[in-house]
Design an enzyme around this catalytic site. Structure first.
Site, PDB file in Angstrom:
ATOM      1  N   HIS A  60     -25.552 -40.931  32.701  1.00  0.00           N
ATOM      2  CA  HIS A  60     -24.321 -40.968  31.888  1.00  0.00           C
ATOM      3  C   HIS A  60     -24.650 -40.764  30.404  1.00  0.00           C
ATOM      4  CE1 HIS A  60     -20.087 -42.929  31.561  1.00  0.00           C
ATOM      5  NE2 HIS A  60     -20.323 -42.210  30.482  1.00  0.00           N
ATOM      6  N   HIS A  62     -23.643 -38.311  26.824  1.00  0.00           N
ATOM      7  CA  HIS A  62     -22.750 -37.343  26.166  1.00  0.00           C
ATOM      8  C   HIS A  62     -23.574 -36.582  25.127  1.00  0.00           C
ATOM      9  CE1 HIS A  62     -19.025 -39.161  27.809  1.00  0.00           C
ATOM     10  NE2 HIS A  62     -19.713 -40.293  27.747  1.00  0.00           N
ATOM     11  N   PHE A  63     -23.844 -35.302  25.397  1.00  0.00           N
ATOM     12  CA  PHE A  63     -24.656 -34.520  24.459  1.00  0.00           C
ATOM     13  C   PHE A  63     -23.820 -33.588  23.575  1.00  0.00           C
ATOM     14  CE2 PHE A  63     -29.120 -34.746  26.685  1.00  0.00           C
ATOM     15  CZ  PHE A  63     -29.202 -36.080  26.333  1.00  0.00           C
ATOM     16  N   ASN A  94     -17.249 -34.000  28.937  1.00  0.00           N
ATOM     17  CA  ASN A  94     -16.177 -33.968  27.923  1.00  0.00           C
ATOM     18  C   ASN A  94     -16.644 -33.312  26.626  1.00  0.00           C
ATOM     19  OD1 ASN A  94     -17.851 -36.124  27.196  1.00  0.00           O
ATOM     20  ND2 ASN A  94     -16.184 -37.433  26.494  1.00  0.00           N
ATOM     21  N   HIS A 178     -14.093 -43.072  35.280  1.00  0.00           N
ATOM     22  CA  HIS A 178     -13.875 -43.900  34.087  1.00  0.00           C
ATOM     23  C   HIS A 178     -12.595 -44.685  34.341  1.00  0.00           C
ATOM     24  CE1 HIS A 178     -13.889 -44.270  29.481  1.00  0.00           C
ATOM     25  NE2 HIS A 178     -12.883 -44.998  29.912  1.00  0.00           N
ATOM     26  N   HIS A 231     -19.581 -47.574  33.841  1.00  0.00           N
ATOM     27  CA  HIS A 231     -19.574 -48.643  32.811  1.00  0.00           C
ATOM     28  C   HIS A 231     -18.617 -49.808  33.055  1.00  0.00           C
ATOM     29  CE1 HIS A 231     -16.497 -45.832  31.581  1.00  0.00           C
ATOM     30  NE2 HIS A 231     -17.319 -45.053  30.906  1.00  0.00           N
ATOM     31  N   ASN A 279     -15.379 -47.557  24.896  1.00  0.00           N
ATOM     32  CA  ASN A 279     -14.505 -47.644  26.075  1.00  0.00           C
ATOM     33  C   ASN A 279     -15.335 -47.678  27.349  1.00  0.00           C
ATOM     34  OD1 ASN A 279     -12.523 -47.177  24.178  1.00  0.00           O
ATOM     35  ND2 ASN A 279     -12.246 -45.031  24.747  1.00  0.00           N
ATOM     36  N   ASP A 306     -24.354 -44.424  28.755  1.00  0.00           N
ATOM     37  CA  ASP A 306     -23.127 -43.912  28.124  1.00  0.00           C
ATOM     38  C   ASP A 306     -23.423 -43.525  26.670  1.00  0.00           C
ATOM     39  OD1 ASP A 306     -20.543 -43.097  27.694  1.00  0.00           O
ATOM     40  OD2 ASP A 306     -19.663 -45.099  27.747  1.00  0.00           O
ATOM     41  N   HIS A 310     -21.476 -40.298  17.711  1.00  0.00           N
ATOM     42  CA  HIS A 310     -20.386 -39.916  16.800  1.00  0.00           C
ATOM     43  C   HIS A 310     -20.968 -39.894  15.390  1.00  0.00           C
ATOM     44  CE1 HIS A 310     -17.260 -40.137  19.830  1.00  0.00           C
ATOM     45  NE2 HIS A 310     -17.690 -41.329  20.199  1.00  0.00           N
TER      46      HIS A 310
HETATM   47  O1  DOR Z   1     -16.831 -45.185  24.464  1.00  0.00           O
HETATM   48  C1  DOR Z   1     -16.849 -44.147  25.074  1.00  0.00           C
HETATM   49  N1  DOR Z   1     -17.168 -42.983  24.483  1.00  0.00           N
HETATM   50  N2  DOR Z   1     -16.561 -44.160  26.365  1.00  0.00           N
HETATM   51  C2  DOR Z   1     -16.443 -43.027  27.073  1.00  0.00           C
HETATM   52  O2  DOR Z   1     -16.212 -43.106  28.242  1.00  0.00           O
HETATM   53  C3  DOR Z   1     -16.541 -41.722  26.421  1.00  0.00           C
HETATM   54  C4  DOR Z   1     -17.399 -41.809  25.250  1.00  0.00           C
HETATM   55  C5  DOR Z   1     -17.358 -40.603  24.359  1.00  0.00           C
HETATM   56  O3  DOR Z   1     -17.315 -39.489  24.855  1.00  0.00           O
HETATM   57  O4  DOR Z   1     -17.436 -40.782  23.139  1.00  0.00           O
HETATM   58 ZN    ZN Z   2     -16.722 -43.352  30.191  1.00  0.00          ZN
END
Ligand code: DOR
Ligand code: ZN
Length: 427
Positions: A60, A62-63, A94, A178, A231, A279, A306, A310
């Site tokens: 899990h 996010h790149f 995403n 999710h 999560h 989240n 996760d 950002h």
């Molecule tokens: O806190 C989160 N950020 N939960 C997620 O499921 C997605 C993720 C994101 O893509 O920033």
């Molecule tokens: Zn998530």
């Protein structure tokens, strides 16, 4: 050839832990034995005081690539992974555009090949992650996706969720969910309770998660799919999965816990603000301990970060405006050693099971174990070495709630395909 000498070899597949040497030839482990004579010309790595586990596997991450590469890209994300001891990651879909087309899958997998670690990806369940129409899951699978998820947004349409599960079951790949019903959420990323009261906002009620986990267990029971609940944040969520496992032992249900839900509570949001906004949100001590208990009794079989980078500007916004998510790849092992192994909830071998063997197995990946003839994907770490989490990371992002925290467990070397992809030798 590379010979690692005098290291504590931990293999979660066989459940063994023993002092010995590991000989690597090419991208394979050639031999594991108490003592191995160095072959002529072999490079020697002194493993004294270190543990050797299988390269960690994170299902899990996010790149942000394509489209949001000011936050992270596949190369920096993979560098962060290697620094954290990970040799395999599964990207969430995403991105911008989302990974809902064969072209996007090809782009990600091709760029992943440049990284030195194994980068896998999920495809989205629905077109554009809009929750309206299923993607061509078969075509995405044929293009190489490891599984499917709309992670980041919940899949509200029950009928579509059922169809997606049936399609994933037919394709024999995991589908991950999710679980947050927006009906129960006024402000995401902050628990409805002490934290929301402190900030004078509505927050996110625990029922958001509970209701959806309940729904999806019932749907999974109809389809027999391999389902991964992502999560988990609530004690009720843990209990629902525990009961589902008991009542339907044949179900292929998996569950993830993140390092931050293992280590932190809503108090962290009060202390760190947006740096602890994610989240689903951090909740109460009772929830945190239920997640730990779930890991101990096997209800939760996966630890996944996760990793959600950002930018500083985005996280500088007001708590209600800033995006949710925290990075995690570079602190995950240490957080878990500190919170799970040091207090003796899990042994190191059990931790390797949750961080490497089980995630690899769920995705049918040939990794997550240490054995002769197996892949030379290895993390060498010192579980006893302490450090304070600094402010700089291999990741492009710095949105970590663990900065300044003292942790135990330092990654010294990460080896992938028999090559050292990260090193941080003891001083
Ligand atoms: O806190 C989160 N950020 N939960 C997620 O499921 C997605 C993720 C994101 O893509 O920033
Ligand atoms: Zn998530």
């Amino acid at each position: 050839m590379l010979l690692i000498q005098n290291v504590t070899v931990i293999d979660p597949k066989s459940g063994t832990q023993a002092l010995g040497d590991i000989l690597i030839s090419g991208d394979r482990i050639q031999k594991i034995a108490p003592v191995i004579e160095p072959p002529t010309g072999a490079e020697i790595l002194d493993g004294s005081g270190l543990c050797a586990g299988p390269g960690l596997v994170d299902v899990h991450v996010h790149f942000r690539d394509p489209g949001l590469t000011y936050k992270e890209d596949i190369l920096t994300g993979a560098a962060a992974a290697a620094a954290g001891g990970f040799t395999t990651v599964v990207m969430m879909a995403n991105t911008k555009p989302p990974i809902d087309s064969v072209e996007a899958v090809r782009y990600v997998l091709n760029k992943g090949k440049e990284t030195g670690i194994h980068v896998e990806t999920c495809g989205t369940v629905t077109v554009g992650m809009q929750g309206k129409k299923l993607t061509d899951m078969r075509a995405l699978k044929e293009a190489g996706t490891a599984g499917f998820t709309d992670d980041g947004v919940p899949l509200m349409d029950e009928k579509l969720a059922l169809e997606a599960m049936a399609a994933a079951a037919a394709l024999k790949v995991p589908i991950s969910f999710h679980e947050e019903d927006p009906t129960f959420i006024v402000n995401n990323g902050v628990n409805h309770g002490k934290a929301s009261e402190y900030f004078g906002i509505g927050g996110s009620d625990r029922q958001a998660e509970i209701s959806m986990i309940g729904r999806d267990i019932a749907l999974a029971a109809q389809t027999g799919c391999c389902m991964d609940i992502q999560h988990i944040s609530t004690k009720e969520g843990v209990e629902l999965i525990r009961r589902a496992r008991e009542e339907h032992p044949g179900l292929d249900i998996h569950a993830e816990a993140t390092p931050h839900h293992i280590a932190l509570t809503e108090e962290a949001v009060i202390e760190h603000g947006t740096l602890a906004k994610m989240n689903p949100p951090l909740r109460t001590t009772e929830d945190r301990l239920a997640i730990v208990e779930g890991l101990v009794d096997g209800t939760i079989d996966l630890i996944a970060t996760d990793h959600a980078p950002h930018s500083v500007q985005e996280k500088a916004k007001l708590l209600t405006e800033a995006p949710s998510g925290v990075i995690g790849l570079e602190t995950s092992l240490a957080v878990c050693v500190t919170e799970l192994v040091e207090p003796r909830y899990l042994t190191l071998c059990q931790l390797m099971e949750k961080m490497a063997y089980n995630p690899a197995r769920m995705y049918h990946l040939d990794c997550g174990y240490l054995a002769e003839g197996g892949p030379a994907d290895i993390v060498l770490f010192d579980p006893a070495a302490g450090f304070v989490v600094g402010e700089s990371f291999r990741s492009k992002a710095v949105n970590s709630p663990f900065i300044g925290q003292e942790l135990k467990g330092v990654v010294r070397y990460t080896i992938c395909n028999g090559r050292v992809v990260y090193e941080n030798p003891a001083p």
